[in-house]
Enzyme design. Structure first.
Site, PDB file in Angstrom:
ATOM      1  N   GLY A  11       0.875  -1.398  -0.025  1.00 56.23           N
ATOM      2  CA  GLY A  11       0.159   0.129  -0.094  1.00 56.23           C
ATOM      3  C   GLY A  11       0.867   1.381  -0.031  1.00 56.23           C
ATOM      4  O   GLY A  11       2.125   1.078   0.035  1.00 56.23           O
ATOM      5  N   ARG A  36      -2.161  -8.545  -1.931  1.00 57.51           N
ATOM      6  CA  ARG A  36      -1.915  -8.284  -3.357  1.00 57.51           C
ATOM      7  C   ARG A  36      -0.289  -8.658  -3.427  1.00 57.51           C
ATOM      8  O   ARG A  36       0.402  -8.681  -2.596  1.00 57.51           O
ATOM      9  CB  ARG A  36      -1.992  -6.851  -3.701  1.00 57.51           C
ATOM     10  CG  ARG A  36      -3.056  -6.167  -3.769  1.00 57.51           C
ATOM     11  CD  ARG A  36      -3.110  -4.866  -4.217  1.00 57.51           C
ATOM     12  NE  ARG A  36      -2.955  -3.890  -2.659  1.00 57.51           N
ATOM     13  CZ  ARG A  36      -2.595  -2.656  -2.809  1.00 57.51           C
ATOM     14  NH1 ARG A  36      -2.702  -2.093  -3.904  1.00 57.51           N
ATOM     15  NH2 ARG A  36      -2.515  -2.128  -1.783  1.00 57.51           N
ATOM     16  N   TYR A 143     -15.089   5.119   7.981  1.00 59.82           N
ATOM     17  CA  TYR A 143     -13.648   5.001   8.234  1.00 59.82           C
ATOM     18  C   TYR A 143     -13.259   5.884   9.309  1.00 59.82           C
ATOM     19  O   TYR A 143     -12.517   5.257  10.284  1.00 59.82           O
ATOM     20  CB  TYR A 143     -13.013   6.061   6.696  1.00 59.82           C
ATOM     21  CG  TYR A 143     -11.474   6.003   7.096  1.00 59.82           C
ATOM     22  CD1 TYR A 143     -10.683   4.923   7.026  1.00 59.82           C
ATOM     23  CD2 TYR A 143     -10.863   7.457   7.168  1.00 59.82           C
ATOM     24  CE1 TYR A 143      -9.095   5.151   7.027  1.00 59.82           C
ATOM     25  CE2 TYR A 143      -9.567   7.463   7.215  1.00 59.82           C
ATOM     26  CZ  TYR A 143      -8.645   6.334   7.306  1.00 59.82           C
ATOM     27  OH  TYR A 143      -7.380   6.511   7.256  1.00 59.82           O
ATOM     28  N   LYS A 147     -11.295   4.293  12.820  1.00 62.82           N
ATOM     29  CA  LYS A 147     -10.358   4.570  13.324  1.00 62.82           C
ATOM     30  C   LYS A 147     -10.476   4.979  14.856  1.00 62.82           C
ATOM     31  O   LYS A 147      -9.588   4.676  15.728  1.00 62.82           O
ATOM     32  CB  LYS A 147      -9.718   5.883  12.499  1.00 62.82           C
ATOM     33  CG  LYS A 147      -9.390   5.466  11.137  1.00 62.82           C
ATOM     34  CD  LYS A 147      -8.128   4.704  11.217  1.00 62.82           C
ATOM     35  CE  LYS A 147      -7.578   4.170   9.787  1.00 62.82           C
ATOM     36  NZ  LYS A 147      -6.499   3.063  10.012  1.00 62.82           N
TER      37      LYS A 147
HETATM   38  N1  SER Z   1      -5.732  10.195   3.976  1.00 62.47           N
HETATM   39  C1  SER Z   1      -6.881   9.472   4.587  1.00 62.47           C
HETATM   40  C2  SER Z   1      -8.277   9.438   3.741  1.00 62.47           C
HETATM   41  O1  SER Z   1      -8.151  10.438   2.897  1.00 62.47           O
HETATM   42  C3  SER Z   1      -7.126   9.946   5.946  1.00 62.47           C
HETATM   43  O2  SER Z   1      -6.766   9.520   6.924  1.00 62.47           O
HETATM   44  O3  SER Z   1      -9.046   8.594   3.770  1.00 62.47           O
END
Ligand code: SER
Length: 317
Positions: A11, A36, A143, A147
């Protein structure tokens, strides 16, 4: 020397973290893993690689035993915009895999775990300017929810089992090696590719959308510094606020224009704008500075100059 396993090694963060940790601790001490196959020749050539599905705890455990691993950098993650397309998958990958890693680290007595949190752990109720280390956390993207949940889990495993797990709230990370996928801060990378290739870029955020950002060199340097700090210096087992530079799309476009005259950036905000509107504009990372000596190196102008130099070479213009 630590014996490290990196998940998500192909990644955006993993590809550079793997090379940096191999450089620092020796190639035989850093195992790269991903679901991957690595495309990057350097990643493949610089040390061992194993296929790994982080949702299978027993699979991680087998690799830990085979390579005598004592430290895991768990970098697998589904980013913010991609997460909104499939929230169930984001929860499964981001939370369940972290739980697997924490459980096996506890059960096998591993020395250390690193896991990245994000500015997305903040939400509309958090102060947006100079967001403090400890404040209201009410993320409203899946997301961000994964987190913040992950931070609470890490804190729990430290308090209950004394697992040495450390974490940072990464801002948008900017790099030229491996592009990110599915983030809200991705524009700050795409803009460089388009500026070099076509001198035009249509930005998916408004021109005045300020977000905290960081060059990958700083992110890797800071992460290693956090992991090498003595345990007594680490005074939070939630993630540390961690930042370098805040800028808007207009400010980075203006900086790029200094190197590429004639570059034109236009703005067509999409659904990612509503995500960015709930994130901090700037972050207060004074606690990280105080506890373990965090200090970024790159300013906006230094970063833009370095990005353009490397990307021009990569794109052979
Ligand atoms: N860079 C990430 C995003 O844009 C934020 O942690 O999802």
């Amino acid at each position: 020397m630590p014996k490290i396993l990196i998940t998500g090694a192909c990644g955006q963060i993993g590809s550079e973290m793997t090379l940096a940790l191999r450089e620092r601790y020796g190639k035989d001490n850093v195992l790269a893993t991903d679901i991957r196959e690595p495309e990057d020749e350097n990643l493949r050539a610089s040390g061992a690689f194993e296929y790994l599905n982080v949702l299978e705890e027993q699979h991680i455990a087998r690799l830990v035993q085979k390579y005598k691993i004592d430290t895991i950098y768990h970098l697998v993650g589904i980013l913010s915009a991609a997460g909104e397309k499939n929230p169930d998958n984001a929860w499964m990958v981001n939370v369940n895999s972290l739980k697997n890693v924490l459980d096996l680290a506890k059960n096998l007595g591993l020395r250390q775990v690193f896991w990245p949190s994000s500015i997305a752990a903040f939400g509309p109720g958090s102060p947006r300017e100079n967001t403090p280390q400890a404040t209201i956390m009410d993320p409203n993207t899946i997301y961000g929810i994964t987190k913040w949940t992950g931070e609470l889990l890490c804190n729990y495993y430290y308090n209950k089992y004394r697992l040495d797990v450390r974490s940072l709230r990464y801002p948008g990370l900017i790099s030229y090696v491996t592009p990110p996928g599915g983030g809200t801060t991705d524009y700050a990378i795409d803009i460089f590719y388009q500026a070099i290739k076509t001198k035009q870029y249509i930005c998916f955020l408004r021109e005045d959308t300020m977000l905290p950002m960081m060059y990958m060199d700083d992110a890797i340097g800071g992460t290693v510094k956090l992991m090498e700090a003595p345990a007594h210096a680490i005074r939070t087992r939630l993630a540390y606020n961690f930042t370098a530079i805040s800028f808007t799309p207009k400010q980075i476009a203006d900086e790029i224009k200094k190197h590429i005259p004639g570059f034109v950036c236009t703005y067509a905000p999409d659904r990612r704008q509503t995500i960015a509107d709930t994130w901090p504009r700037s972050v207060d990372d004074s606690v990280a500075q105080r506890d373990w000596g965090w200090k970024p190196q790159y300013t906006l102008s230094a970063m833009v100059e370095d990005m353009l130099k490397h990307l021009k070479k990569k794109l052979k213009t």
